[in-house]
Design a protein around this motif. Structure first.
Motif, mmCIF file in Angstrom:
data_model
loop_
_atom_site.group_PDB
_atom_site.id
_atom_site.type_symbol
_atom_site.label_atom_id
_atom_site.label_comp_id
_atom_site.label_asym_id
_atom_site.label_seq_id
_atom_site.Cartn_x
_atom_site.Cartn_y
_atom_site.Cartn_z
ATOM 1 N N MET A 175 50.323 78.382 47.680
ATOM 2 C CA MET A 175 49.641 77.372 46.888
ATOM 3 C C MET A 175 48.632 78.010 45.928
ATOM 4 S SD MET A 175 47.654 73.989 48.191
ATOM 5 C CE MET A 175 48.724 74.002 49.605
ATOM 6 N N LYS A 176 48.657 77.568 44.689
ATOM 7 C CA LYS A 176 47.750 78.136 43.694
ATOM 8 C C LYS A 176 46.325 77.609 43.884
ATOM 9 C CE LYS A 176 51.350 78.253 40.176
ATOM 10 N NZ LYS A 176 51.926 77.454 39.109
ATOM 11 N N LYS A 177 45.342 78.475 43.663
ATOM 12 C CA LYS A 177 43.956 78.029 43.751
ATOM 13 C C LYS A 177 43.510 77.454 42.404
ATOM 14 C CE LYS A 177 42.539 80.530 47.719
ATOM 15 N NZ LYS A 177 41.485 81.183 48.476
ATOM 16 N N ALA A 178 42.634 76.481 42.442
ATOM 17 C CA ALA A 178 42.115 75.891 41.209
ATOM 18 C C ALA A 178 40.774 75.228 41.498
ATOM 19 C CB ALA A 178 43.088 74.845 40.671
ATOM 20 N N TRP A 179 39.879 75.231 40.505
ATOM 21 C CA TRP A 179 38.531 74.680 40.743
ATOM 22 C C TRP A 179 38.591 73.207 41.109
ATOM 23 C CZ3 TRP A 179 36.646 70.584 37.966
ATOM 24 C CH2 TRP A 179 37.194 70.331 36.702
ATOM 25 N N TRP A 180 39.519 72.481 40.502
ATOM 26 C CA TRP A 180 39.589 71.038 40.761
ATOM 27 C C TRP A 180 40.194 70.717 42.124
ATOM 28 C CZ3 TRP A 180 44.792 70.662 40.977
ATOM 29 C CH2 TRP A 180 45.538 71.521 40.151
ATOM 30 N N LYS A 181 40.823 71.730 42.754
ATOM 31 C CA LYS A 181 41.278 71.520 44.129
ATOM 32 C C LYS A 181 40.109 71.643 45.099
ATOM 33 C CE LYS A 181 46.057 73.030 43.534
ATOM 34 N NZ LYS A 181 47.106 74.020 43.852
ATOM 35 N N GLU A 182 39.115 72.411 44.695
ATOM 36 C CA GLU A 182 37.980 72.680 45.578
ATOM 37 C C GLU A 182 36.829 71.719 45.341
ATOM 38 O OE1 GLU A 182 37.250 76.907 45.134
ATOM 39 O OE2 GLU A 182 39.385 77.351 45.477
ATOM 40 N N ALA A 183 37.009 70.812 44.389
ATOM 41 C CA ALA A 183 35.914 69.938 43.963
ATOM 42 C C ALA A 183 35.865 68.626 44.737
ATOM 43 C CB ALA A 183 36.069 69.643 42.473
ATOM 44 N N VAL A 184 34.687 68.007 44.723
ATOM 45 C CA VAL A 184 34.517 66.630 45.190
ATOM 46 C C VAL A 184 34.036 65.822 43.978
ATOM 47 C CG1 VAL A 184 33.283 65.090 46.766
ATOM 48 C CG2 VAL A 184 33.964 67.382 47.535
ATOM 49 N N VAL A 185 34.677 64.692 43.759
ATOM 50 C CA VAL A 185 34.381 63.877 42.575
ATOM 51 C C VAL A 185 33.586 62.638 42.991
ATOM 52 C CG1 VAL A 185 35.374 62.647 40.598
ATOM 53 C CG2 VAL A 185 36.570 64.645 41.554
ATOM 54 N N TYR A 186 32.631 62.267 42.171
ATOM 55 C CA TYR A 186 31.825 61.054 42.402
ATOM 56 C C TYR A 186 32.049 60.112 41.240
ATOM 57 C CZ TYR A 186 27.639 58.304 43.629
ATOM 58 O OH TYR A 186 26.757 57.299 43.979
ATOM 59 N N GLN A 187 32.522 58.910 41.532
ATOM 60 C CA GLN A 187 32.780 57.942 40.463
ATOM 61 C C GLN A 187 31.553 57.092 40.194
ATOM 62 O OE1 GLN A 187 35.806 54.934 41.121
ATOM 63 N NE2 GLN A 187 35.423 54.000 39.117
#
Ligand code: TEU
Ligand code: CA
Length: 557
Positions: free
Chosen positions: A1-13
């Motif tokens: 699996m490729k690593k990416a910053w958006w995979k490691e992120a938590v988003v707040y709406q």
């Protein structure tokens, strides 16, 4: 699996209208968001997704846009946006904006032109058809009630609107429309935004023949779903958008995809990055739906929920990237829906159990404003308390047709209306929860004196600090981001438990999503270990253990 910053992120709406008002007009605004950035930084999230703040008549709270490159005055100015963006960036927070391009407002200049004459240069920006037998071109119903077609007297043709009559669908078959959209996206990227949340992007390509659909029993209208959702050219269009815009920047792109299947998600959010970085699916949110769409008081079945979320975990692993959510501006509050908001103790414990259950899975978690406080459904009393166009139209349609009694429908609105998510953010114990010094556009939940950020930020065992801990754990342990998933005890009606595995680490999450005790036999190797996180102060892991009501923990070996 490729690593990416958006995979490691938590988003707040952030739903700007309901987050923080800065000038006392009762409507949340961009300077209000900017003022609250330190709160979001301290929570530990990486990305903020802003719901629409663009120029708009506001009939669907901004999801009806009349100018994509201007700010609606009640939300502030372009300068306010730039300030928000630069301050967010200086705090290490990224900003994702909403892209609403399945439709525009009927006040958008393109539509104003389009409706003038059949040979107007903008005619083909929208979808116009002749009527059939004195009625609309087909029997599709709109998401916000009534026919999906509206007759426009000036030219005697009908235009398609899959949502409100005031939201005409753009014609994506027209290359000029696509170029306008790409140009506008590049303009926002040039301003420095970090990505897009793409509104109903799975609906942009319509089956050209637009055939009638099958009407359910007693219904005048059919679903447009089979001819609109995941339509024939949607992947071609997104690949083109990717080539022309997305691939030129380092963005988080999340497609809101009604009708998404695992197979389709593997295309929209494929690991090769030819379309989007991730997608929102709806299946788990539809599990408590029924005959009249979502308008009932049914509870979700936990076995179905486990089976469904697990299907997504298995199906996307290594092939596409998941997004994880319980809440957004279209959904009732999860603690009132799946948890137990009947007492302060159980409210907090169940909010934490649900949070842990979601945040230990594979995918990018999304937190909707107030979810991190365990905010509950609104305390609406009468129809006059509601603002949402979907709720108000559904009330009229279902009560007038006799499908529902007014009192029963009101109870359904109180439980399921989108307005439950849209009550003012509860900041503190000042009047109107500190959201506004004026009169809020929608009523503040009276429970703000008890549930508010000021109190929770300072209390160690608050829901807020539990979310903060979950976010920090995700940033510390790659197994939480990248690990594989395995559901445990699929037949257990109370426990939602699973294993995650990554490079020799194993994480176990066990959540009692019920108000009753339940016995569990832990897999080998976990007894005696200290939990990584738990929602009770005295959880002790034993080979055979009894989980208390709503008890939840995760442990790593
Ligand atoms: O929502 C799309 C969508 O599918 C919703 O209609 C959803 O099914 C419904 O709200 C659940 O009851 C997006 C936006 O998130 C929503 O706020 C907009 O109203 C809609 O698109 C139209 O732009
Ligand atoms: Ca304001």
């Amino acid at each position: 699996m490729k690593k990416a910053w958006w995979k490691e992120a938590v988003v707040y709406q952030v739903y700007p209208r309901s987050f923080q008002d800065s000038n006392g007009d009762g409507i949340g605004d961009l300077p209000g968001v900017t003022a609250r950035l330190p709160y979001l930084r301290d929570l530990g999230v990486d990305v903020i997704w802003l719901s629409p703040f663009y120029q708009s008549p506001g009939k669907d709270n901004g999801y009806d846009i009349s100018n994509y490159q201007a700010i609606q005055p009640e939300f502030g100015t372009m300068e306010d946006f730039d300030t928000l963006l630069s301050q967010a960036h200086s705090m290490g927070l990224k900003v994702v904006i909403d892209l609403v391009v399945n439709h525009t407002s009927d006040e958008h200049p393109w539509f104003q032109e389009s409706r003038k004459s059949r040979d107007n240069p903008y005619r083909d920006y929208y979808i116009w058809r002749d009527g059939v037998d004195g009625g609309p071109p087909n029997n599709w119903g709109a998401s916000f009630s009534g026919s999906a077609w509206e007759l426009d007297e000036t030219t005697g043709q009908y235009y398609l609107h899959t949502f409100g009559t005031f939201q005409p669908d753009l014609n994506w078959e027209n290359p000029a429309v696509r170029q306008e959209v790409y140009q506008m996206m590049r303009w926002w990227c040039g301003r420095g935004v970090d990505g897009f949340r793409m509104d109903v992007i799975s609906m942009i390509s319509k089956t050209p023949q637009m055939p009638d659909g099958e009407c359910g029993p007693g219904s005048l209208y059919s679903s447009f779903g089979p001819y609109v959702v995941n339509g024939p050219h949607v992947h071609t269009f997104l690949q083109e958008m990717n080539r022309e815009v997305l691939s030129k920047y380092d963005l988080l792109t999340v497609g809101e995809c009604p009708g998404l299947t695992v197979e389709q998600a593997c295309r929209y959010a494929n690991e090769d990055g030819t379309e989007l970085t991730m997608a929102f699916q709806f299946e788990h949110m539809d599990l408590d739906g029924g005959e009249s769409f979502k308008w009932n008081l049914r509870k979700m079945d936990l076995l179905e929920l486990k089976a469904n979320l697990s299907k997504w975990q298995y199906g996307l692993n290594g092939k596409a990237w998941n997004s994880l959510y319980w809440c957004n501006h279209d959904q009732p509050r999860i603690v009132s829906r799946l948890g137990d908001d009947s007492s302060p103790v159980l409210r907090e414990r169940s909010a934490k159990a649900l949070a842990l259950c979601l945040h230990m899975m594979q995918g990018t978690p999304y937190i909707f404003e107030g979810e991190e406080l365990g905010m509950t459904n609104g305390d609406f009393k009468t129809l006059a308390d509601f603002r949402d166009v979907e709720s108000l139209n559904a009330y009229q349609e279902l009560t007038r047709s006799g499908v529902m009694e007014p009192e029963a429908m009101l109870r359904c609105l109180c439980y399921k209306s989108r307005d439950n998510a849209r009550t003012p953010m509860q900041w503190n114990t000042e009047p109107e929860a500190g959201f506004t010094t004026g009169t809020p556009w929608i009523r503040t939940n009276a429970n703000y004196t008890e549930i508010n950020a000021a109190e929770q930020v300072t209390r160690q065992d608050s829901v807020y600090n539990f979310y903060r801990q979950l976010i920090a754990l995700r940033h510390t342990h790659p197994v939480i981001v990248y690990g594989s998933y395995q559901l445990l005890w699929p037949e257990d009606r109370q426990l939602f438990a699973y294993l995650r595995q990554w490079e020799g680490c194993t994480l176990l999450a066990v959540c009692n999503l019920s108000g009753d005790e339940d016995r569990a036999e832990l897999p080998q190797g976990f007894a005696g270990k200290a939990p990584l996180i738990a929602n009770l102060p005295d959880t002790v892991l034993e080979g055979t253990m009894v989980l208390r009501p709503w008890e939840a923990f995760a442990v790593l070996v």
